[in-house]
Design a protein around this motif. Structure first.
Motif, short mmCIF file in Angstrom:
data_model
loop_
_atom_site.label_atom_id
_atom_site.label_comp_id
_atom_site.label_asym_id
_atom_site.label_seq_id
_atom_site.Cartn_x
_atom_site.Cartn_y
_atom_site.Cartn_z
N THR A 35 -40.49 62.16 42.19
CA THR A 35 -40.19 63.58 42.42
C THR A 35 -39.94 64.27 41.08
O THR A 35 -39.44 63.65 40.14
CB THR A 35 -38.95 63.73 43.32
OG1 THR A 35 -37.85 63.05 42.72
CG2 THR A 35 -39.21 63.14 44.69
N PRO A 36 -40.25 65.55 40.98
CA PRO A 36 -40.01 66.28 39.73
C PRO A 36 -38.53 66.33 39.34
O PRO A 36 -38.20 66.45 38.16
CB PRO A 36 -40.54 67.68 40.03
CG PRO A 36 -41.51 67.49 41.15
CD PRO A 36 -40.95 66.38 41.98
N ASP A 37 -37.65 66.23 40.32
CA ASP A 37 -36.21 66.30 40.07
C ASP A 37 -35.52 65.09 40.68
O ASP A 37 -36.03 64.47 41.62
CB ASP A 37 -35.62 67.58 40.69
CG ASP A 37 -36.41 68.82 40.33
OD1 ASP A 37 -36.31 69.26 39.18
OD2 ASP A 37 -37.13 69.33 41.21
N LYS A 38 -34.36 64.78 40.17
CA LYS A 38 -33.57 63.70 40.73
C LYS A 38 -32.99 64.17 42.07
O LYS A 38 -32.36 65.21 42.16
CB LYS A 38 -32.45 63.30 39.77
CG LYS A 38 -31.57 62.15 40.27
CD LYS A 38 -30.58 61.71 39.18
CE LYS A 38 -31.27 60.97 38.07
NZ LYS A 38 -30.31 60.35 37.12
N LEU A 39 -33.18 63.36 43.12
CA LEU A 39 -32.72 63.73 44.45
C LEU A 39 -31.30 63.24 44.66
O LEU A 39 -31.06 62.04 44.82
CB LEU A 39 -33.63 63.14 45.54
CG LEU A 39 -35.06 63.64 45.59
CD1 LEU A 39 -35.75 63.12 46.84
CD2 LEU A 39 -35.10 65.16 45.58
N LEU A 40 -30.34 64.18 44.67
CA LEU A 40 -28.95 63.84 44.87
C LEU A 40 -28.42 64.52 46.12
O LEU A 40 -28.73 65.67 46.39
CB LEU A 40 -28.11 64.28 43.66
CG LEU A 40 -28.45 63.62 42.32
CD1 LEU A 40 -27.60 64.23 41.21
CD2 LEU A 40 -28.23 62.12 42.39
N ILE A 70 -39.22 73.12 46.46
CA ILE A 70 -39.37 74.42 45.82
C ILE A 70 -39.89 74.22 44.40
O ILE A 70 -39.29 73.52 43.59
CB ILE A 70 -38.02 75.18 45.77
CG1 ILE A 70 -37.47 75.38 47.18
CG2 ILE A 70 -38.20 76.53 45.07
CD1 ILE A 70 -38.36 76.18 48.08
N ARG A 71 -41.02 74.87 44.13
CA ARG A 71 -41.63 74.79 42.80
C ARG A 71 -41.98 76.20 42.37
O ARG A 71 -42.72 76.91 43.06
CB ARG A 71 -42.89 73.92 42.83
CG ARG A 71 -43.60 73.81 41.50
CD ARG A 71 -44.86 72.96 41.64
NE ARG A 71 -45.56 72.82 40.38
CZ ARG A 71 -46.75 72.23 40.23
NH1 ARG A 71 -47.35 71.71 41.30
NH2 ARG A 71 -47.32 72.14 39.06
#
Length: 253
Positions: free
Chosen positions: A232-237, A166-167
């Protein structure tokens, strides 16, 4: 018919009970349980029911722990908000897999599947689900997506997609070559189209291709930190509740 409900959300359990009794007034709800511990105790000490409606994520863990502690002979209709447990569910006496929020029609369809098992309740025999399991484990799914960019339509092969995310409140494709394309479908809709063997919903924002995963690390609060082959634009947790399903998905190759 005697039925038990295993569901940790009391409101959902009550709603399910009302639907069941409206569809089958002659059945008996002989027990409702919210945890693995309570379910194991009931199934160990009391006669097993003719049918179980079971949530997957319970108050004290995943319901699959129940099967490690007690032999369950009853057929089960699994009711859950997550679709990634379907293969494991059908290995555990599953006769149907209902996604939340469920409707009266969903439960009616589940009863029809149970009814369709020839002489099931008389013989107490679990049906042969090998063909269904084979289909579930097969890497089927949408092979390409039609996208529009720079005033042109083109197709992107699904195998070339590293992840969907999602962006700016819109679903976006990120390819292995780092090209990006916007999509009109929601992430939920995309997840229903692609192979569940190839893609995993790590959180609300990301749907990740197995081939894109580089390494996995333990993180704070029993979470997992997933690193991909491209940034990735965000850290994948991945939260602790979803960790068992993710690791099982990673291992199922």
């Amino acid at each position: 018919m005697n039925i038990i409900i295993i569901e940790d959300e009391l409101k959902t359990a009550k709603s399910l009970e009302n639907i069941i009794l409206s569809l089958r007034p002659n059945v008996k709800i002989v027990g409702q349980y919210q945890s693995i511990e309570g379910s194991v105790k009931a199934l160990s000490e009391q006669p097993q029911p003719d049918l179980i409606f079971m949530d997957i994520q319970l108050a004290d863990g995943l319901c699959f722990e129940i099967f490690k502690q007690v032999k369950v002979n009853s057929p089960i209709v699994f009711c859950t908000a997550f679709d990634e447990y379907s293969l494991e569910a059908f290995k555990r006496n599953g006769v149907d897999y209902v996604l939340k929020p469920f409707s009266k029609t969903d439960i009616q369809d589940a009863f029809q599947k149970v009814d369709g098992l020839q002489n099931f309740f008389q013989q107490k025999v679990i049906p042969d689900l090998s063909n269904l399991l084979t289909k579930l484990s097969s890497p089927v799914g949408k092979e390409s997506f039609l996208v529009f960019k720079n005033q042109k339509y083109t197709t992107v092969q699904t195998e070339n997609i590293a992840f969907f995310y999602i962006r700016n409140d819109a679903s976006t494709i990120m390819c292995f070559d780092k090209q990006e394309f916007a999509l009109n479908q929601s992430l939920d809709q995309i997840m229903a189209l692609v192979s569940s063997k190839q893609f995993f919903r790590v959180n609300r924002q990301y749907l990740v291709n197995f081939k894109a995963i580089k390494e996995i690390e333990h993180y704070f609060l029993r979470k997992l930190f997933v690193k991909l082959v491209i940034e990735t634009p965000d850290k994948l947790l991945i939260n602790k509740e979803k960790t068992p399903a993710f690791l099982s998905w990673m291992e199922d190759r």
